[in-house]
Design an enzyme around this catalytic site. Sequence first.
Site, PDB file in Angstrom:
ATOM      1  N   LYS A  40       0.850  -1.207   0.000  1.00 25.16           N
ATOM      2  CA  LYS A  40       0.000   0.000   0.000  1.00 25.16           C
ATOM      3  C   LYS A  40       0.881   1.251   0.000  1.00 25.16           C
ATOM      4  O   LYS A  40       1.767   1.396   0.846  1.00 25.16           O
ATOM      5  CB  LYS A  40      -0.913   0.043   1.227  1.00 25.16           C
ATOM      6  CG  LYS A  40      -1.793   1.306   1.238  1.00 25.16           C
ATOM      7  CD  LYS A  40      -2.857   1.247   2.323  1.00 25.16           C
ATOM      8  CE  LYS A  40      -2.434   1.851   3.622  1.00 25.16           C
ATOM      9  NZ  LYS A  40      -2.458   3.328   3.648  1.00 25.16           N
ATOM     10  N   ASP A  67      -3.611   4.398  -2.055  1.00 20.74           N
ATOM     11  CA  ASP A  67      -4.643   4.907  -1.147  1.00 20.74           C
ATOM     12  C   ASP A  67      -4.636   6.434  -1.151  1.00 20.74           C
ATOM     13  O   ASP A  67      -4.095   7.069  -0.254  1.00 20.74           O
ATOM     14  CB  ASP A  67      -4.349   4.348   0.257  1.00 20.74           C
ATOM     15  CG  ASP A  67      -5.421   4.714   1.270  1.00 20.74           C
ATOM     16  OD1 ASP A  67      -6.534   5.093   0.854  1.00 20.74           O
ATOM     17  OD2 ASP A  67      -5.139   4.617   2.477  1.00 20.74           O
ATOM     18  N   LYS A  69      -7.556   8.336  -1.622  1.00 19.04           N
ATOM     19  CA  LYS A  69      -8.829   8.831  -1.069  1.00 19.04           C
ATOM     20  C   LYS A  69      -9.386  10.025  -1.854  1.00 19.04           C
ATOM     21  O   LYS A  69      -9.545  11.131  -1.340  1.00 19.04           O
ATOM     22  CB  LYS A  69      -8.665   9.218   0.408  1.00 19.04           C
ATOM     23  CG  LYS A  69      -8.298   8.036   1.304  1.00 19.04           C
ATOM     24  CD  LYS A  69      -8.328   8.425   2.768  1.00 19.04           C
ATOM     25  CE  LYS A  69      -8.116   7.254   3.697  1.00 19.04           C
ATOM     26  NZ  LYS A  69      -6.798   6.601   3.604  1.00 19.04           N
ATOM     27  N   ASP A  72     -13.455  15.066  -4.826  1.00 22.23           N
ATOM     28  CA  ASP A  72     -13.438  16.338  -5.565  1.00 22.23           C
ATOM     29  C   ASP A  72     -14.658  16.326  -6.486  1.00 22.23           C
ATOM     30  O   ASP A  72     -15.499  15.417  -6.389  1.00 22.23           O
ATOM     31  CB  ASP A  72     -12.109  16.440  -6.356  1.00 22.23           C
ATOM     32  CG  ASP A  72     -11.715  17.887  -6.639  1.00 22.23           C
ATOM     33  OD1 ASP A  72     -12.611  18.722  -6.875  1.00 22.23           O
ATOM     34  OD2 ASP A  72     -10.514  18.181  -6.640  1.00 22.23           O
ATOM     35  N   THR A 131     -11.949   6.378  10.518  1.00 23.10           N
ATOM     36  CA  THR A 131     -11.964   5.863  11.894  1.00 23.10           C
ATOM     37  C   THR A 131     -11.397   6.878  12.882  1.00 23.10           C
ATOM     38  O   THR A 131     -11.543   6.719  14.089  1.00 23.10           O
ATOM     39  CB  THR A 131     -11.212   4.527  12.010  1.00 23.10           C
ATOM     40  OG1 THR A 131      -9.948   4.692  11.396  1.00 23.10           O
ATOM     41  CG2 THR A 131     -11.967   3.402  11.348  1.00 23.10           C
ATOM     42  N   ARG A 222       3.215  -1.287  10.400  1.00 21.27           N
ATOM     43  CA  ARG A 222       4.356  -1.388  11.309  1.00 21.27           C
ATOM     44  C   ARG A 222       4.631  -2.762  11.906  1.00 21.27           C
ATOM     45  O   ARG A 222       5.811  -3.090  12.081  1.00 21.27           O
ATOM     46  CB  ARG A 222       4.209  -0.321  12.405  1.00 21.27           C
ATOM     47  CG  ARG A 222       4.410   1.084  11.840  1.00 21.27           C
ATOM     48  CD  ARG A 222       3.868   2.155  12.729  1.00 21.27           C
ATOM     49  NE  ARG A 222       2.404   2.116  12.768  1.00 21.27           N
ATOM     50  CZ  ARG A 222       1.640   2.922  13.488  1.00 21.27           C
ATOM     51  NH1 ARG A 222       2.219   3.841  14.247  1.00 21.27           N
ATOM     52  NH2 ARG A 222       0.330   2.828  13.455  1.00 21.27           N
TER      53      ARG A 222
HETATM   54  O1  C5P Z   1       1.301   0.591  10.788  1.00 17.36           O
HETATM   55  P1  C5P Z   1      -0.177   0.260  10.747  1.00 17.36           P
HETATM   56  O2  C5P Z   1      -0.445  -1.231  10.667  1.00 17.36           O
HETATM   57  O3  C5P Z   1      -0.948   0.944  11.849  1.00 17.36           O
HETATM   58  O4  C5P Z   1      -0.649   0.881   9.367  1.00 17.36           O
HETATM   59  C1  C5P Z   1      -1.987   0.847   8.970  1.00 17.36           C
HETATM   60  C2  C5P Z   1      -2.137   1.551   7.655  1.00 17.36           C
HETATM   61  O5  C5P Z   1      -3.521   1.672   7.389  1.00 17.36           O
HETATM   62  C3  C5P Z   1      -1.565   2.955   7.608  1.00 17.36           C
HETATM   63  O6  C5P Z   1      -1.098   3.156   6.270  1.00 17.36           O
HETATM   64  C4  C5P Z   1      -2.751   3.842   7.908  1.00 17.36           C
HETATM   65  O7  C5P Z   1      -2.663   5.094   7.299  1.00 17.36           O
HETATM   66  C5  C5P Z   1      -3.888   3.048   7.305  1.00 17.36           C
HETATM   67  N1  C5P Z   1      -5.184   3.276   7.920  1.00 17.36           N
HETATM   68  C6  C5P Z   1      -5.429   3.089   9.283  1.00 17.36           C
HETATM   69  N2  C5P Z   1      -6.670   3.295   9.794  1.00 17.36           N
HETATM   70  C7  C5P Z   1      -7.643   3.673   8.998  1.00 17.36           C
HETATM   71  C8  C5P Z   1      -7.437   3.863   7.637  1.00 17.36           C
HETATM   72  C9  C5P Z   1      -6.177   3.649   7.137  1.00 17.36           C
HETATM   73  O8  C5P Z   1      -4.538   2.728  10.015  1.00 17.36           O
HETATM   74  N3  C5P Z   1      -8.838   3.827   9.499  1.00 17.36           N
END
Ligand code: C5P
Length: 248
Positions: A40, A67, A69, A72, A131, A222
Site C-alpha cells: 500500500k 490509497d 482517497k 473532488d 476511523t 508497522r
Molecule cells: O502501521 P499500521 O499497521 O498501523 O498501518 C496501517 C495503515 O492503514 C496505515 O497506512 C494507515 O494510514 C492506514 N489506515 C489506518 N486506519 C484507517 C485507515 C487507514 O490505520 N482507518
Amino acid sequence: MLEHFDQLDPRERIIVALDCDRARALDLADTLSGEARWLKIGMTLFYALGPSIVNELKTAGFKIFLDLKFHDIPHQVHGAARSATQAGADMLTMHAVGGTKMMEEALAGAQEAASDFGCEAPVMLAITVLTSMDQKGLESTNVMLPVADQVRSLAKMAQNAGASGVVASPQEARMLRALLGPDAFIVTPGVRPAGAAVGDQSRMATPHDAIANGASHLVIGRPITQADDPLDAFRAVVSEVADASVDF
Ligand code: C5P
C-alpha cells in the site's frame, strides 16, 4: 459465504502498508519479494515521489493499493482515477461522501484507462467515515446520525454506485459483510498480530479475528515493516490468516 476470499492464497489477502521513504520502501520490497503480493502506497509517499514509485514497485512484482482517497468534483475524480490506473494502481480509494456521481466517474475514469492502456481496471474501494472521526467529530460536520448508521448508509451508496467494496475497521467488518454480501471487498487496517506493539491504533483486531469478522483483506504496516525480521513477521501473519475463516 465468502468462499472466493477464503479460497485465495492467504498471501493475497495481506496488504503491507509502506509508510516510509523511498529507500526503505524499496528495501522492504526487496525483503518481501516473492512472498508478499500487495503493497500500500499512501499520500505521503505518492505526493513525494509520484507515479514512479508505483512503477518501481510494480516492476518488483507487487500489486499496488494506491490509497489516495479521492474527493473532488466528478470531472476531477474521473481524471484522477484515470491517471492512477495509468500509473499502475491495482486498488484505489475514494470518499463515499463525494456522492454517487463522483464515485461513478471514478469508476468510469479507471475503466477508461484500463481499456486505453491495456491494463486491468483497479478494485475501487470507498471510504465511509474515517476511523479518526468519533460521534462528536461527525456531529461537528452537521451529520447527526450515529456513526454506524452513517457508515452503513455510505457503504450501501458506494455499492450502488459500483464500488467493489469499502475500507473499514475490523469492528465494522461484521455488519458491513452482512450488509454488502459475500462478494464485497472489506479491507481492514488496524490489525495487530497477538503480542505486536499497538502503536497509535486504538480499535484493533488480530488477523484471525478480522478474517473471522468478514474482512476480505488486511492492511498491516508497522507490525511487519518495523519488525526485526519483516519477512518472518509477514509469514507469521500468513499462517494466522491461513488458519482463520469467517465465523458466520
Ligand atoms: O502501521 P499500521 O499497521 O498501523 O498501518 C496501517 C495503515 O492503514 C496505515 O497506512 C494507515 O494510514 C492506514 N489506515 C489506518 N486506519 C484507517 C485507515 C487507514 O490505520 N482507518
